[in-house]
Design an enzyme around this catalytic site. Structure first.
Site, PDB file in Angstrom:
ATOM      1  N   PRO A  91      -8.879   6.352  -0.178  1.00 30.68           N
ATOM      2  CG  PRO A  91      -8.373   4.308   0.568  1.00 30.68           C
ATOM      3  CD  PRO A  91      -9.517   5.249   0.023  1.00 30.68           C
ATOM      4  CG  HIS A  92      -4.218   8.900  -1.271  1.00 30.59           C
ATOM      5  ND1 HIS A  92      -5.538   9.566  -1.010  1.00 30.59           N
ATOM      6  CD2 HIS A  92      -3.527  10.195  -1.033  1.00 30.59           C
ATOM      7  CE1 HIS A  92      -5.498  10.629  -0.622  1.00 30.59           C
ATOM      8  NE2 HIS A  92      -4.311  11.339  -0.663  1.00 30.59           N
ATOM      9  CB  ALA A  93      -0.211   3.848   0.377  1.00 25.97           C
TER      10      ALA A  93
END
Length: 151
Positions: free
Chosen positions: A64-66
């Site tokens: 997951p990346h933000a």
């Protein structure tokens, strides 16, 4: 990048029971670790990315990346779960190792792409996946990832 990931950014034997709990943990830890200023903004960035498509890769790993203005410095947070959780993935298998990327909005086209590319390449290597699964030592996990980023 040899000390990019620190042991303090690695959480092992985590009891989270869902993707949502993991994303909340990541958002809160980003603030606690000094990588971000606002957990709600980071969580919204994770959710927006998750809505675009699977961040679950294969063999129980997810990335997951933000990307957000609230993120002050690029970083990685690793979570190894006690039990696999449902997470949309390329092989439709649950996830138990999460390698999360956090990137300031202004570095979205540079740092973000480099980190994502490097982690994706690492996950293609069986020896990397095996090494990540073989230990719950936060120092060793950080070193494994740092070695992969340096390669």
């Amino acid at each position: 990048m040899s000390d990019f990931v620190k042991a303090s950014q690695v959480f092992v034997d985590n009891p989270s029971k869902s993707r949502e709990e993991v994303l909340q943990l990541l958002s809160e830890q980003a603030v606690a670790l000094g990588m971000a200023e606002d957990a709600a903004t980071v969580r919204a960035a994770y959710d927006a990315r998750e809505d675009m498509g699977a961040t679950g890769m294969q063999d129980g790993f997810a990335i997951p990346h933000a990307k957000a203005d609230a993120i002050k410095e690029a970083g990685v947070i690793v979570v190894k779960l006690q039990e696999p959780v449902e997470w949309p993935s390329f092989d439709d298998k649950p996830v138990d190792v999460v390698i999360s990327l956090l990137v300031p909005d202004g570095e979205a086209g540079t740092t973000h792409i480099k980190l994502l590319s490097n982690v994706a390449v690492m996950l293609m290597r069986e020896e990397f996946r095996d090494a990540m699964r073989a230990t719950d030592d936060a120092e060793k996990i950080a070193a494994i990832i740092n070695d992969g980023l340096d390669a």
